[in-house]
Design an enzyme around this catalytic site. Structure first.
Site, PDB file in Angstrom:
ATOM      1  N   ASN A   8     -14.303 -14.173  12.515  1.00 30.85           N
ATOM      2  CA  ASN A   8     -14.934 -13.849  11.231  1.00 30.85           C
ATOM      3  C   ASN A   8     -14.164 -12.669  10.637  1.00 30.85           C
ATOM      4  O   ASN A   8     -14.344 -11.530  11.056  1.00 30.85           O
ATOM      5  CB  ASN A   8     -16.408 -13.477  11.479  1.00 30.85           C
ATOM      6  N   LYS A  10     -14.370 -11.456   7.733  1.00 32.66           N
ATOM      7  CA  LYS A  10     -15.163 -10.682   6.752  1.00 32.66           C
ATOM      8  C   LYS A  10     -14.331 -10.413   5.491  1.00 32.66           C
ATOM      9  O   LYS A  10     -13.576 -11.286   5.063  1.00 32.66           O
ATOM     10  CB  LYS A  10     -15.690  -9.401   7.400  1.00 32.66           C
ATOM     11  N   HIS A  95     -25.438 -14.575   8.268  1.00 30.74           N
ATOM     12  CA  HIS A  95     -24.904 -13.397   8.960  1.00 30.74           C
ATOM     13  C   HIS A  95     -25.756 -12.179   8.604  1.00 30.74           C
ATOM     14  O   HIS A  95     -26.199 -12.048   7.461  1.00 30.74           O
ATOM     15  CB  HIS A  95     -23.441 -13.176   8.567  1.00 30.74           C
ATOM     16  N   GLU A  97     -25.028  -9.248   7.936  1.00 30.59           N
ATOM     17  CA  GLU A  97     -24.541  -8.437   6.810  1.00 30.59           C
ATOM     18  C   GLU A  97     -25.029  -9.017   5.486  1.00 30.59           C
ATOM     19  O   GLU A  97     -25.292  -8.282   4.538  1.00 30.59           O
ATOM     20  CB  GLU A  97     -23.003  -8.339   6.866  1.00 30.59           C
ATOM     21  N   GLU A 166     -26.477 -12.443  17.545  1.00 31.08           N
ATOM     22  CA  GLU A 166     -25.753 -11.237  17.149  1.00 31.08           C
ATOM     23  C   GLU A 166     -26.723 -10.074  16.956  1.00 31.08           C
ATOM     24  O   GLU A 166     -27.250  -9.867  15.850  1.00 31.08           O
ATOM     25  CB  GLU A 166     -25.007 -11.485  15.828  1.00 31.08           C
ATOM     26  N   GLY A 172     -19.824  -4.359  15.136  1.00 36.21           N
ATOM     27  CA  GLY A 172     -18.894  -3.377  14.597  1.00 36.21           C
ATOM     28  C   GLY A 172     -19.090  -1.964  15.125  1.00 36.21           C
ATOM     29  O   GLY A 172     -18.588  -1.001  14.544  1.00 36.21           O
ATOM     30  N   SER A 211     -19.250  -6.722  18.809  1.00 32.99           N
ATOM     31  CA  SER A 211     -18.282  -5.905  19.550  1.00 32.99           C
ATOM     32  C   SER A 211     -17.655  -6.636  20.737  1.00 32.99           C
ATOM     33  O   SER A 211     -17.412  -6.039  21.791  1.00 32.99           O
ATOM     34  CB  SER A 211     -18.906  -4.576  19.988  1.00 32.99           C
TER      35      SER A 211
END
Ligand code: PGA
Length: 247
Positions: A8, A10, A95, A97, A166, A172, A211
């Site tokens: 991904n 991003k 996702h 985010e 996730e 991250g 991560s």
């Protein structure tokens, strides 16, 4: 189950950087690896050119998001049919985010998942809890809510489904989840998915994201029902991503 590793990217790369990373990956592992599916999800503007760079390789193309309508007055959106035309086989849906920073609700995620399936692509449904939710002992409740909302009434037919666990606090941050926690949450996701999808749940692969690195992937794969990973930061370097795939 056959393992799957999804990059991904991003919004991390310029157009040129995305193309050259795709070319590097094509050169280094375009022949594929036994028993592994490899997917690269660039941003929407790079899908076309990255698709060209990956053509003729075993690396498959994915998208990071999709709208749910096929056509119409929806400024800024991209339809699943267009993504399919560009060669996408996988689409990330829900996702964290997008849920957290762009206000994507469970309802929107459910619509997108159905639209992706309708166009014959495989959704990569992301679910996971925040640190505060984990601390409050709400992880189970959150995962059940996200899965129930996204999957109720869904029939997979000839299509597949990937669910990415996730935990939001692990994304991250360099602070990956503990393998024992991944085992517990994947077990819960499997059980809930079986309750919702019945026999179709057999076709569901559950992967971990947050991560992931070349150094920790092996520990996750040693756990039952971990069929691969959704990888952000570590997928921006071809060699590191290859290390993860080879784990
Ligand atoms: P990360 O991102 O690997 O950089 O933690 C994972 C993701 O957001 O899918």
């Amino acid at each position: 189950m056959r393992r799957i590793f999804i990059a991904n990217w991003k919004m991390q790369l310029s157009h040129d950087e995305a193309i050259s990373l795709a070319k590097e990956m094509a050169k280094k592992f375009g022949k594929g690896l036994p028993d592994r599916d490899i997917v690269v999800a660039p941003d929407q503007t790079a899908i076309c050119e990255v698709g060209k760079a990956l053509k003729g390789t075993e690396i498959m193309l994915g998208a990071q998001d999709s709208f749910w309508e096929e056509k119409g007055a929806f400024t800024g959106e991209v339809s699943p049919a267009e993504l399919r035309n560009l060669g996408c086989l996988y689409v990330i849906v829900g996702h964290s985010e997008r849920r957290q920073k762009l206000g994507e609700t469970d309802e929107v995620v459910a619509k997108k998942l159905r639209a992706v399936l309708k166009d014959g692509m495989t959704p990569i449904l992301c679910v996971g809890e925040t640190q505060a939710e984990r601390d409050a002992g709400e992880t189970e409740k959150i995962l059940e809510r996200e899965l129930t909302s996204a999957l109720s009434g869904v029939k997979l037919g000839n299509t597949e489904l990937v669910i990415a666990y996730e935990p939001i606090w692990a994304i991250g941050t360099g602070n990956a989840a503990e393998p024992k926690d991944v085992r517990a949450e994947h077990g819960l996701i499997r059980k809930t998915t079986e309750e919702i999808l019945g026999g179709d749940a057999e076709k569901v692969r559950i992967i971990y994201g947050g991560s992931v690195s070349g150094a920790n992937m092996k520990e996750f794969l040693a756990e039952p029902d971990v069929s691969g990973a959704l990888v952000g930061g570590a997928s921006l370097k071809a060699d590191e991503f290859l290390k993860i795939i080879k784990s």
